[in-house]
Design a protein around this motif. Structure first.
Motif, PDB file in Angstrom:
ATOM      1  N   PRO A 150       0.833  -1.210   0.000  1.00 56.35           N
ATOM      2  CA  PRO A 150       0.000   0.000   0.000  1.00 56.35           C
ATOM      3  C   PRO A 150       0.867   1.259   0.000  1.00 56.35           C
ATOM      4  CG  PRO A 150      -0.671  -1.509   1.752  1.00 56.35           C
ATOM      5  CD  PRO A 150       0.613  -2.027   1.183  1.00 56.35           C
ATOM      6  N   ASP A 151       0.262   2.352  -0.366  1.00 49.52           N
ATOM      7  CA  ASP A 151       0.937   3.641  -0.396  1.00 49.52           C
ATOM      8  C   ASP A 151       1.390   4.038   1.004  1.00 49.52           C
ATOM      9  OD1 ASP A 151       0.577   6.869  -0.277  1.00 49.52           O
ATOM     10  OD2 ASP A 151       1.236   6.188  -2.268  1.00 49.52           O
ATOM     11  N   ILE A 152       2.468   4.766   1.073  1.00 50.16           N
ATOM     12  CA  ILE A 152       3.012   5.207   2.365  1.00 50.16           C
ATOM     13  C   ILE A 152       2.026   6.110   3.128  1.00 50.16           C
ATOM     14  CG2 ILE A 152       4.235   7.246   1.521  1.00 50.16           C
ATOM     15  CD1 ILE A 152       6.585   6.260   3.367  1.00 50.16           C
ATOM     16  N   ALA A 153       1.088   6.710   2.411  1.00 46.89           N
ATOM     17  CA  ALA A 153       0.079   7.554   3.060  1.00 46.89           C
ATOM     18  C   ALA A 153      -0.855   6.734   3.955  1.00 46.89           C
ATOM     19  CB  ALA A 153      -0.734   8.309   2.016  1.00 46.89           C
ATOM     20  N   THR A 154      -0.792   5.393   3.855  1.00 47.25           N
ATOM     21  CA  THR A 154      -1.667   4.554   4.679  1.00 47.25           C
ATOM     22  C   THR A 154      -1.081   4.248   6.047  1.00 47.25           C
ATOM     23  OG1 THR A 154      -0.749   2.476   3.824  1.00 47.25           O
ATOM     24  CG2 THR A 154      -2.619   3.447   2.618  1.00 47.25           C
ATOM     25  N   ILE A 155       0.112   4.765   6.346  1.00 52.02           N
ATOM     26  CA  ILE A 155       0.697   4.545   7.671  1.00 52.02           C
ATOM     27  C   ILE A 155      -0.236   5.156   8.714  1.00 52.02           C
ATOM     28  CG2 ILE A 155       2.598   5.163   9.231  1.00 52.02           C
ATOM     29  CD1 ILE A 155       4.461   5.130   6.833  1.00 52.02           C
ATOM     30  N   PRO A 156      -0.583   4.388   9.746  1.00 55.98           N
ATOM     31  CA  PRO A 156      -1.471   4.944  10.781  1.00 55.98           C
ATOM     32  C   PRO A 156      -0.826   6.142  11.469  1.00 55.98           C
ATOM     33  CG  PRO A 156      -1.230   2.575  11.027  1.00 55.98           C
ATOM     34  CD  PRO A 156      -0.234   3.008   9.996  1.00 55.98           C
ATOM     35  N   HIS A 157      -1.639   7.118  11.794  1.00 53.37           N
ATOM     36  CA  HIS A 157      -1.161   8.304  12.500  1.00 53.37           C
ATOM     37  C   HIS A 157      -1.105   8.004  13.985  1.00 53.37           C
ATOM     38  CE1 HIS A 157      -1.296  10.761   8.953  1.00 53.37           C
ATOM     39  NE2 HIS A 157      -2.519  10.314   8.709  1.00 53.37           N
ATOM     40  N   PRO A 158      -0.092   8.508  14.668  1.00 58.64           N
ATOM     41  CA  PRO A 158      -0.037   8.285  16.118  1.00 58.64           C
ATOM     42  C   PRO A 158      -1.160   9.069  16.787  1.00 58.64           C
ATOM     43  CG  PRO A 158       1.708   9.786  15.435  1.00 58.64           C
ATOM     44  CD  PRO A 158       1.031   9.293  14.176  1.00 58.64           C
ATOM     45  N   PRO A 159      -1.597   8.589  17.934  1.00 65.34           N
ATOM     46  CA  PRO A 159      -2.635   9.340  18.642  1.00 65.34           C
ATOM     47  C   PRO A 159      -2.077  10.689  19.076  1.00 65.34           C
ATOM     48  CG  PRO A 159      -1.804   7.546  20.007  1.00 65.34           C
ATOM     49  CD  PRO A 159      -1.162   7.415  18.650  1.00 65.34           C
ATOM     50  N   PRO A 160      -2.938  11.695  19.165  1.00 66.40           N
ATOM     51  CA  PRO A 160      -2.448  13.008  19.593  1.00 66.40           C
ATOM     52  C   PRO A 160      -1.951  12.936  21.039  1.00 66.40           C
ATOM     53  CG  PRO A 160      -4.843  13.001  19.461  1.00 66.40           C
ATOM     54  CD  PRO A 160      -4.366  11.676  18.927  1.00 66.40           C
ATOM     55  N   HIS A 161      -0.985  13.796  21.353  1.00 63.29           N
ATOM     56  CA  HIS A 161      -0.474  13.851  22.722  1.00 63.29           C
ATOM     57  C   HIS A 161      -1.552  14.414  23.624  1.00 63.29           C
ATOM     58  CE1 HIS A 161       3.586  12.756  21.691  1.00 63.29           C
ATOM     59  NE2 HIS A 161       3.606  13.667  20.736  1.00 63.29           N
ATOM     60  N   PRO A 162      -1.700  13.850  24.809  1.00 72.67           N
ATOM     61  CA  PRO A 162      -2.699  14.418  25.732  1.00 72.67           C
ATOM     62  C   PRO A 162      -2.212  15.787  26.204  1.00 72.67           C
ATOM     63  CG  PRO A 162      -1.442  12.676  26.805  1.00 72.67           C
ATOM     64  CD  PRO A 162      -1.014  12.709  25.350  1.00 72.67           C
ATOM     65  N   PRO A 163      -3.142  16.651  26.572  1.00 77.24           N
ATOM     66  CA  PRO A 163      -2.719  17.971  27.067  1.00 77.24           C
ATOM     67  C   PRO A 163      -1.928  17.805  28.358  1.00 77.24           C
ATOM     68  CG  PRO A 163      -5.065  17.640  27.435  1.00 77.24           C
ATOM     69  CD  PRO A 163      -4.578  16.462  26.625  1.00 77.24           C
ATOM     70  N   PRO A 164      -1.015  18.725  28.616  1.00 80.46           N
ATOM     71  CA  PRO A 164      -0.243  18.621  29.856  1.00 80.46           C
ATOM     72  C   PRO A 164      -1.168  18.796  31.069  1.00 80.46           C
ATOM     73  CG  PRO A 164       0.189  20.707  28.774  1.00 80.46           C
ATOM     74  CD  PRO A 164      -0.667  19.899  27.842  1.00 80.46           C
ATOM     75  N   PRO A 165      -0.799  18.214  32.187  1.00 82.74           N
ATOM     76  CA  PRO A 165      -1.650  18.378  33.385  1.00 82.74           C
ATOM     77  C   PRO A 165      -1.649  19.838  33.824  1.00 82.74           C
ATOM     78  CG  PRO A 165       0.412  17.291  33.949  1.00 82.74           C
ATOM     79  CD  PRO A 165       0.380  17.431  32.448  1.00 82.74           C
TER      80      PRO A 165
END
Length: 172
Positions: A150-165
């Motif tokens: 598959p195309d490299i664009a199909t690499i799953p994106h990492p989850p967004p970083h949670p906001p800092p406490p």
């Protein structure tokens, strides 16, 4: 050089092509097929549970075992024909992932194909047995895509970083 190529129903042509391409002409190539032991066992168990053990001649598990052996023989013959050079054909029965790892002992290379989600790049492109084999192989592994990757664009994106406490309140 000793090369073991794991042949499975859905991906064997890519494995054979990779073995032919990457193994030197004088390499010993083993085409390996593993039949899961639980398939005939399930048929035996279902028959015994429904009709009892009094009619072994009617037990479908025996027929399933025979069909599995015939299918494996045909698959290995087709793979050997596609390989187009001398090879050894090996059929094993048992827990697939463990049988493949055991068969790869002493090999210089194990060739296998991705068998999970083949629509995108990432860890889900490996099924559970293949993941186990890749993680436990006692030799180098050549992991191939059964068709174009598959195309490299199909690499799953990492989850967004949670906001800092939040900062603690200041004390006096």
């Amino acid at each position: 050089m000793h090369v073991t190529a794991w042949i499975t129903e859905g991906t064997w042509p890519a494995v054979v092509d990779a073995a032919r391409t990457h193994a030197p002409e004088d390499a010993e190539i083993v085409l390996l097929h593993v039949t899961p032991a639980d398939v005939p066992g399930a048929a035996h168990g279902a028959f015994a549970g429904l009709l009892g053990r009094g009619h072994p001649e009617r037990d479908p598990g025996t027929r399933v075992e025979h069909l599995a052996a015939v299918s494996a023989d045909q698959l290995l013959a087709d793979a050997a024909r596609r390989l187009g050079r001398p090879c050894t054909r090996v059929e094993r029965t048992g827990r697939v992932e463990r049988e493949v790892v055991a068969a790869a002992e002493g090999a210089d290379l194990l060739v296998l194909a991705r068998d999970g989600d083949r629509t995108r790049l990432g860890p889900h492109s490996l099924g559970p047995a293949t993941r186990f084999i890749v993680d436990h192989a006692p030799c180098p592994v050549l992991l191939v895509w059964p068709e174009a990757a598959p195309d490299i664009a199909t690499i799953p994106h990492p989850p967004p970083h949670p906001p800092p406490p939040p900062h603690p309140p200041h004390h006096r």
